[in-house]
Design a protein around this motif. Structure first.
Motif, PDB file in Angstrom:
ATOM      1  N   ALA A 105      17.062  -5.874  40.604  1.00 34.30           N
ATOM      2  CA  ALA A 105      15.922  -5.729  41.502  1.00 34.30           C
ATOM      3  C   ALA A 105      14.606  -5.695  40.732  1.00 34.30           C
ATOM      4  O   ALA A 105      14.511  -5.076  39.681  1.00 34.30           O
ATOM      5  CB  ALA A 105      16.067  -4.455  42.330  1.00 34.30           C
ATOM      6  N   LEU A 106      13.602  -6.374  41.290  1.00 34.29           N
ATOM      7  CA  LEU A 106      12.247  -6.248  40.760  1.00 34.29           C
ATOM      8  C   LEU A 106      11.641  -4.959  41.311  1.00 34.29           C
ATOM      9  O   LEU A 106      12.044  -4.486  42.376  1.00 34.29           O
ATOM     10  CB  LEU A 106      11.401  -7.449  41.163  1.00 34.29           C
ATOM     11  CG  LEU A 106      11.794  -8.789  40.542  1.00 34.29           C
ATOM     12  CD1 LEU A 106      10.838  -9.889  41.015  1.00 34.29           C
ATOM     13  CD2 LEU A 106      11.805  -8.720  39.021  1.00 34.29           C
ATOM     14  N   PRO A 107      10.661  -4.371  40.620  1.00 38.76           N
ATOM     15  CA  PRO A 107      10.086  -3.101  41.065  1.00 38.76           C
ATOM     16  C   PRO A 107       9.501  -3.129  42.480  1.00 38.76           C
ATOM     17  O   PRO A 107       9.550  -2.130  43.183  1.00 38.76           O
ATOM     18  CB  PRO A 107       9.002  -2.815  40.026  1.00 38.76           C
ATOM     19  CG  PRO A 107       9.457  -3.528  38.800  1.00 38.76           C
ATOM     20  CD  PRO A 107      10.155  -4.762  39.308  1.00 38.76           C
ATOM     21  N   ALA A 108       8.934  -4.279  42.893  1.00 40.18           N
ATOM     22  CA  ALA A 108       8.313  -4.358  44.218  1.00 40.18           C
ATOM     23  C   ALA A 108       8.595  -5.721  44.838  1.00 40.18           C
ATOM     24  O   ALA A 108       8.424  -6.739  44.187  1.00 40.18           O
ATOM     25  CB  ALA A 108       6.811  -4.149  44.110  1.00 40.18           C
ATOM     26  N   ALA A 109       9.021  -5.715  46.098  1.00 39.36           N
ATOM     27  CA  ALA A 109       9.282  -6.979  46.799  1.00 39.36           C
ATOM     28  C   ALA A 109       9.126  -6.774  48.297  1.00 39.36           C
ATOM     29  O   ALA A 109      10.020  -6.220  48.917  1.00 39.36           O
ATOM     30  CB  ALA A 109      10.672  -7.505  46.478  1.00 39.36           C
ATOM     31  N   PRO A 110       8.051  -7.117  48.907  1.00 41.49           N
ATOM     32  CA  PRO A 110       6.856  -7.675  48.260  1.00 41.49           C
ATOM     33  C   PRO A 110       5.959  -6.562  47.729  1.00 41.49           C
ATOM     34  O   PRO A 110       5.840  -5.505  48.332  1.00 41.49           O
ATOM     35  CB  PRO A 110       6.165  -8.429  49.390  1.00 41.49           C
ATOM     36  CG  PRO A 110       6.555  -7.696  50.630  1.00 41.49           C
ATOM     37  CD  PRO A 110       7.950  -7.166  50.360  1.00 41.49           C
ATOM     38  N   GLY A 111       5.341  -6.851  46.626  1.00 42.34           N
ATOM     39  CA  GLY A 111       4.378  -5.930  46.048  1.00 42.34           C
ATOM     40  C   GLY A 111       2.980  -6.238  46.561  1.00 42.34           C
ATOM     41  O   GLY A 111       2.786  -7.155  47.371  1.00 42.34           O
ATOM     42  N   PRO A 112       1.985  -5.501  46.095  1.00 46.78           N
ATOM     43  CA  PRO A 112       0.623  -5.663  46.620  1.00 46.78           C
ATOM     44  C   PRO A 112       0.022  -7.050  46.376  1.00 46.78           C
ATOM     45  O   PRO A 112      -0.687  -7.566  47.236  1.00 46.78           O
ATOM     46  CB  PRO A 112      -0.178  -4.571  45.917  1.00 46.78           C
ATOM     47  CG  PRO A 112       0.662  -4.132  44.759  1.00 46.78           C
ATOM     48  CD  PRO A 112       2.080  -4.419  45.125  1.00 46.78           C
ATOM     49  N   LEU A 113       0.302  -7.657  45.236  1.00 48.09           N
ATOM     50  CA  LEU A 113      -0.246  -8.996  44.976  1.00 48.09           C
ATOM     51  C   LEU A 113       0.457 -10.048  45.826  1.00 48.09           C
ATOM     52  O   LEU A 113      -0.173 -10.996  46.296  1.00 48.09           O
ATOM     53  CB  LEU A 113      -0.153  -9.336  43.487  1.00 48.09           C
ATOM     54  CG  LEU A 113      -0.986  -8.443  42.569  1.00 48.09           C
ATOM     55  CD1 LEU A 113      -0.769  -8.803  41.107  1.00 48.09           C
ATOM     56  CD2 LEU A 113      -2.460  -8.536  42.927  1.00 48.09           C
ATOM     57  N   THR A 114       1.754  -9.857  46.047  1.00 48.97           N
ATOM     58  CA  THR A 114       2.491 -10.770  46.922  1.00 48.97           C
ATOM     59  C   THR A 114       1.980 -10.631  48.352  1.00 48.97           C
ATOM     60  O   THR A 114       1.748 -11.635  49.037  1.00 48.97           O
ATOM     61  CB  THR A 114       4.004 -10.480  46.861  1.00 48.97           C
ATOM     62  OG1 THR A 114       4.444 -10.625  45.506  1.00 48.97           O
ATOM     63  CG2 THR A 114       4.783 -11.416  47.760  1.00 48.97           C
ATOM     64  N   LYS A 115       1.779  -9.396  48.803  1.00 51.21           N
ATOM     65  CA  LYS A 115       1.259  -9.169  50.162  1.00 51.21           C
ATOM     66  C   LYS A 115      -0.123  -9.804  50.309  1.00 51.21           C
ATOM     67  O   LYS A 115      -0.428 -10.405  51.343  1.00 51.21           O
ATOM     68  CB  LYS A 115       1.197  -7.679  50.461  1.00 51.21           C
ATOM     69  CG  LYS A 115       2.551  -7.050  50.679  1.00 51.21           C
ATOM     70  CD  LYS A 115       2.407  -5.551  50.918  1.00 51.21           C
ATOM     71  CE  LYS A 115       3.754  -4.868  50.936  1.00 51.21           C
ATOM     72  NZ  LYS A 115       3.638  -3.412  50.989  1.00 51.21           N
ATOM     73  N   ALA A 116      -0.953  -9.689  49.290  1.00 46.53           N
ATOM     74  CA  ALA A 116      -2.289 -10.291  49.338  1.00 46.53           C
ATOM     75  C   ALA A 116      -2.186 -11.815  49.432  1.00 46.53           C
ATOM     76  O   ALA A 116      -2.947 -12.449  50.180  1.00 46.53           O
ATOM     77  CB  ALA A 116      -3.102  -9.886  48.110  1.00 46.53           C
ATOM     78  N   ALA A 117      -1.247 -12.408  48.706  1.00 47.70           N
ATOM     79  CA  ALA A 117      -1.053 -13.860  48.765  1.00 47.70           C
ATOM     80  C   ALA A 117      -0.547 -14.284  50.143  1.00 47.70           C
ATOM     81  O   ALA A 117      -1.008 -15.280  50.704  1.00 47.70           O
ATOM     82  CB  ALA A 117      -0.092 -14.312  47.672  1.00 47.70           C
TER      83      ALA A 117
END
Length: 131
Positions: A105-117
């Motif tokens: 697992a990656l630490p965040a999915a979706p993380g803040p940068l992914t959510k922004a994209a």
């Protein structure tokens, strides 16, 4: 790589429970998926391999770069597994968060940068049927 090779590699990934296969280029640098571009976040920066890596010049990838959400950077293939968060882009997937890499697992999915994209791409699409 041919389209037939991509189909075989995507099927291989699906047989192992993955949604996509990600490739390194011949220099061992992060490149692309079978029909996707890859973005990784490290230390608050959103990065994608440059076209010189041999990756697909994807439309969604280019739009995110034009929105200044990410920058191009030559990355080791290990950058994906070591990412704080990551996502794929394509014309059919738009922005798709990556939750695991090779079962980890990656630490965040979706993380803040992914959510922004995701939000920026959805806003762009809302204003234009063909961004």
């Amino acid at each position: 790589m041919s389209d037939a090779d991509n189909v075989v590699d995507l099927n291989w990934a699906h047989e192992r429970g993955a949604d996509e296969a990600i490739f390194a280029n011949l220099a061992g640098r992060l490149c692309e998926g079978t029909g996707t571009n890859v973005f990784v976040a490290h230390d608050g920066r959103l990065l994608t391999p440059p076209l010189s890596s041999g990756c697909l010049a994807g439309v969604t990838r280019q739009l995110l770069l034009e929105l200044a959400l990410a920058t191009e950077e030559d990355l080791p293939v290990t950058a994906l597994a070591n990412a704080d968060e990551a996502f794929l882009t394509s014309s059919t997937r738009d922005v798709q968060p990556i939750a695991t890499v090779d079962g980890a697992a990656l630490p965040a999915a979706p993380g803040p940068l992914t959510k922004a994209a995701i939000d920026a791409f959805e806003e762009l699409r809302a204003g234009n049927d063909d961004p």
